[in-house]
Design a protein around this motif. Structure first.
Motif, mmCIF file in Angstrom:
data_model
loop_
_atom_site.group_PDB
_atom_site.id
_atom_site.type_symbol
_atom_site.label_atom_id
_atom_site.label_comp_id
_atom_site.label_asym_id
_atom_site.label_seq_id
_atom_site.Cartn_x
_atom_site.Cartn_y
_atom_site.Cartn_z
ATOM 1 N N TYR A 163 0.813 -1.221 0.000
ATOM 2 C CA TYR A 163 0.000 0.000 0.000
ATOM 3 C C TYR A 163 0.846 1.271 0.000
ATOM 4 O O TYR A 163 0.310 2.356 0.116
ATOM 5 N N GLY A 164 2.162 1.116 -0.096
ATOM 6 C CA GLY A 164 3.059 2.269 0.004
ATOM 7 C C GLY A 164 2.999 3.178 -1.210
ATOM 8 O O GLY A 164 2.378 2.872 -2.225
ATOM 9 N N TYR A 165 3.656 4.291 -1.076
ATOM 10 C CA TYR A 165 3.727 5.283 -2.156
ATOM 11 C C TYR A 165 5.150 5.303 -2.689
ATOM 12 O O TYR A 165 6.096 4.917 -2.000
ATOM 13 N N ASP A 166 5.306 5.746 -3.932
ATOM 14 C CA ASP A 166 6.647 5.825 -4.504
ATOM 15 C C ASP A 166 6.931 7.168 -5.159
ATOM 16 O O ASP A 166 8.012 7.387 -5.683
ATOM 17 N N ASP A 167 5.967 8.054 -5.109
ATOM 18 C CA ASP A 167 6.140 9.384 -5.693
ATOM 19 C C ASP A 167 6.482 10.375 -4.580
ATOM 20 O O ASP A 167 5.658 10.640 -3.719
ATOM 21 N N PRO A 168 7.700 10.916 -4.588
ATOM 22 C CA PRO A 168 8.090 11.837 -3.520
ATOM 23 C C PRO A 168 7.301 13.149 -3.525
ATOM 24 O O PRO A 168 7.350 13.905 -2.561
ATOM 25 N N LYS A 169 6.571 13.384 -4.593
ATOM 26 C CA LYS A 169 5.781 14.613 -4.693
ATOM 27 C C LYS A 169 4.284 14.316 -4.587
ATOM 28 O O LYS A 169 3.472 14.976 -5.232
ATOM 29 N N ALA A 170 3.939 13.336 -3.763
ATOM 30 C CA ALA A 170 2.535 12.950 -3.580
ATOM 31 C C ALA A 170 2.180 13.008 -2.090
ATOM 32 O O ALA A 170 2.086 11.978 -1.423
ATOM 33 N N PRO A 171 1.995 14.208 -1.567
ATOM 34 C CA PRO A 171 1.777 14.340 -0.120
ATOM 35 C C PRO A 171 0.513 13.642 0.384
ATOM 36 O O PRO A 171 0.489 13.152 1.509
ATOM 37 N N GLU A 172 -0.519 13.553 -0.424
ATOM 38 C CA GLU A 172 -1.746 12.881 0.022
ATOM 39 C C GLU A 172 -1.527 11.379 0.155
ATOM 40 O O GLU A 172 -2.029 10.756 1.094
ATOM 41 N N GLU A 173 -0.792 10.792 -0.794
ATOM 42 C CA GLU A 173 -0.479 9.369 -0.696
ATOM 43 C C GLU A 173 0.385 9.092 0.533
ATOM 44 O O GLU A 173 0.175 8.103 1.236
ATOM 45 N N LYS A 174 1.343 9.952 0.783
ATOM 46 C CA LYS A 174 2.221 9.811 1.947
ATOM 47 C C LYS A 174 1.400 9.901 3.235
ATOM 48 O O LYS A 174 1.545 9.074 4.139
#
Length: 155
Positions: A68-79
């Motif tokens: 379920y992790g995120y991989d886009d460093p510019k995706a604050p909502e996913e983080k």
């Protein structure tokens, strides 16, 4: 065999607490067991026997990151969403055990960090709650994943 039982069995085979939880989900992550075991190997004993965050908890977190992790460093909502999942898992584990810190779960004082793991003997299994904690972590994760997957069905 459920994830809880699988994680407990892996622990009794000699895998550390993080490996046992992580390996119990290797099939779900589509990861071979050797890679999964190596990836989780540093987190046993509260991170290399430092007795910090419980390895079973770290195992839950690693599975959650893989699935379920995120991989886009510019995706604050996913983080934010991902960290929310991690905080939910930690809260559930702490609610049932009083802590997510290895030394506190084992009743060790702050200076009791071991440099080498203990041998797995019958006495070890009698005095340590680790097998049960591993099973509990796998069970908590499984229940949360069902909820997360249900919530994402319509998305």
């Amino acid at each position: 065999m459920g994830r809880k039982e699988k994680a407990e069995e892996l622990f009794t085979q000699g895998y550390n607490c993080a490996q046992a939880v992580f390996l119990a989900y290797a099939d779900r992550m589509d990861m071979d067991e050797k890679t999964a075991a190596k990836l989780a190997s540093s987190f046993g004993g509260g991170m290399g026997c430092l007795r910090e965050v419980c390895g079973a908890v770290s195992g839950m977190f690693m599975v959650t990151g893989m699935l379920y992790g995120y991989d886009d460093p510019k995706a604050p909502e996913e983080k934010k969403e991902h960290y929310g999942k991690i905080q939910e898992l930690a809260a559930k584990f702490k609610e049932q055990n009083g802590s997510i810190v290895c030394r506190e779960l084992l009743g060790l004082d702050g200076g009791a960090n071991r440099q080498t793991p203990e041998l797995r003997t019958a006495e070890y299994y009698k005095k340590r709650p680790c097998k049960e904690l591993v099973g509990m972590a796998a069970e908590i994760l499984e229940a949360e994943m069902l909820e997360w997957d249900k919530a994402n069905e319509g998305k």
